[in-house]
Motif scaffolding. Sequence first.
Motif, PDB file in Angstrom:
ATOM      1  N   ALA A   1       0.802  -0.927   0.068  1.00 41.71           N
ATOM      2  CA  ALA A   1       0.452   0.458   0.163  1.00 41.71           C
ATOM      3  C   ALA A   1       1.169   1.136   0.077  1.00 41.71           C
ATOM      4  O   ALA A   1       0.645   1.877  -0.997  1.00 41.71           O
ATOM      5  CB  ALA A   1      -0.564  -0.016   1.237  1.00 41.71           C
ATOM      6  N   LYS A   2       2.338   1.464   0.707  1.00 42.47           N
ATOM      7  CA  LYS A   2       2.639   2.322   1.065  1.00 42.47           C
ATOM      8  C   LYS A   2       3.367   2.596  -0.350  1.00 42.47           C
ATOM      9  O   LYS A   2       3.606   3.583  -0.951  1.00 42.47           O
ATOM     10  CB  LYS A   2       4.369   2.396   1.676  1.00 42.47           C
ATOM     11  N   ILE A   3       4.509   1.627  -1.393  1.00 43.25           N
ATOM     12  CA  ILE A   3       4.343   1.311  -2.697  1.00 43.25           C
ATOM     13  C   ILE A   3       3.777   2.445  -3.808  1.00 43.25           C
ATOM     14  O   ILE A   3       3.837   3.220  -4.562  1.00 43.25           O
ATOM     15  CB  ILE A   3       5.060   0.200  -3.225  1.00 43.25           C
ATOM     16  N   PHE A   4       2.769   1.989  -3.642  1.00 45.45           N
ATOM     17  CA  PHE A   4       1.194   2.121  -4.355  1.00 45.45           C
ATOM     18  C   PHE A   4       0.926   3.645  -4.346  1.00 45.45           C
ATOM     19  O   PHE A   4       1.234   4.115  -5.544  1.00 45.45           O
ATOM     20  CB  PHE A   4      -0.181   0.778  -4.941  1.00 45.45           C
TER      21      PHE A   4
ATOM     22  N   ALA B   1       1.317   6.778  -7.171  1.00 43.41           N
ATOM     23  CA  ALA B   1       0.091   7.087  -7.409  1.00 43.41           C
ATOM     24  C   ALA B   1       0.002   8.624  -8.137  1.00 43.41           C
ATOM     25  O   ALA B   1      -0.042   9.265  -8.664  1.00 43.41           O
ATOM     26  CB  ALA B   1      -1.003   7.163  -6.199  1.00 43.41           C
ATOM     27  N   ASP B   2       1.770   9.370  -7.827  1.00 43.74           N
ATOM     28  CA  ASP B   2       1.800  10.360  -8.315  1.00 43.74           C
ATOM     29  C   ASP B   2       2.759  10.314  -9.177  1.00 43.74           C
ATOM     30  O   ASP B   2       3.592   9.892  -9.363  1.00 43.74           O
ATOM     31  CB  ASP B   2       2.951  11.369  -7.051  1.00 43.74           C
TER      32      ASP B   2
ATOM     33  N   LYS C   1      11.649  12.316  -0.756  1.00 45.01           N
ATOM     34  CA  LYS C   1      11.628  11.324   0.701  1.00 45.01           C
ATOM     35  C   LYS C   1      10.389  10.421   0.446  1.00 45.01           C
ATOM     36  O   LYS C   1      10.221   9.228   1.287  1.00 45.01           O
ATOM     37  CB  LYS C   1      11.102  13.096   1.831  1.00 45.01           C
ATOM     38  N   ILE C   2       9.109  10.892  -0.311  1.00 43.21           N
ATOM     39  CA  ILE C   2       8.250   9.815  -0.157  1.00 43.21           C
ATOM     40  C   ILE C   2       8.636   8.474  -1.032  1.00 43.21           C
ATOM     41  O   ILE C   2       8.503   7.293  -0.196  1.00 43.21           O
ATOM     42  CB  ILE C   2       7.118  10.768  -0.534  1.00 43.21           C
ATOM     43  N   LEU C   3       9.200   8.881  -2.022  1.00 44.30           N
ATOM     44  CA  LEU C   3       9.937   7.262  -2.830  1.00 44.30           C
ATOM     45  C   LEU C   3      10.763   6.233  -2.154  1.00 44.30           C
ATOM     46  O   LEU C   3      10.402   5.411  -1.455  1.00 44.30           O
ATOM     47  CB  LEU C   3      10.473   7.685  -3.643  1.00 44.30           C
TER      48      LEU C   3
END
Length: 93
Positions: free
Chosen positions: A9-12, A16-17, A54-56
């Motif tokens: 879920a974190k990866i998707f 998603a952006d 950072k998010i990736l």
Amino acid sequence: MVTDTEQRAKIFAALADPTRLRMVELLNRQSEVSGSDLAHQLGISLALFCHHSKILAEAGVIQVRKEGQTKYNSLNRSVLTTCFTDLAIAPDK
């Protein structure tokens, strides 16, 4: 402890952006790229690149290596391979 489903879920969510997905696509074609070079290739500011990076990285999609003042980014192919392989495996019937 994070479950496999929570990790996927974190990866998707990270993918998603559209900008982050483009980052992954660019890193897929290159082994390692500096943050400033990737920002330039994406046509975004370095500050915006750092936000997306950072998010990736938190999702485990990319790895960041620092050398002096420069941060180099690379795709964490094993995380992505595991994520998509686990989904592609058909359940026993």
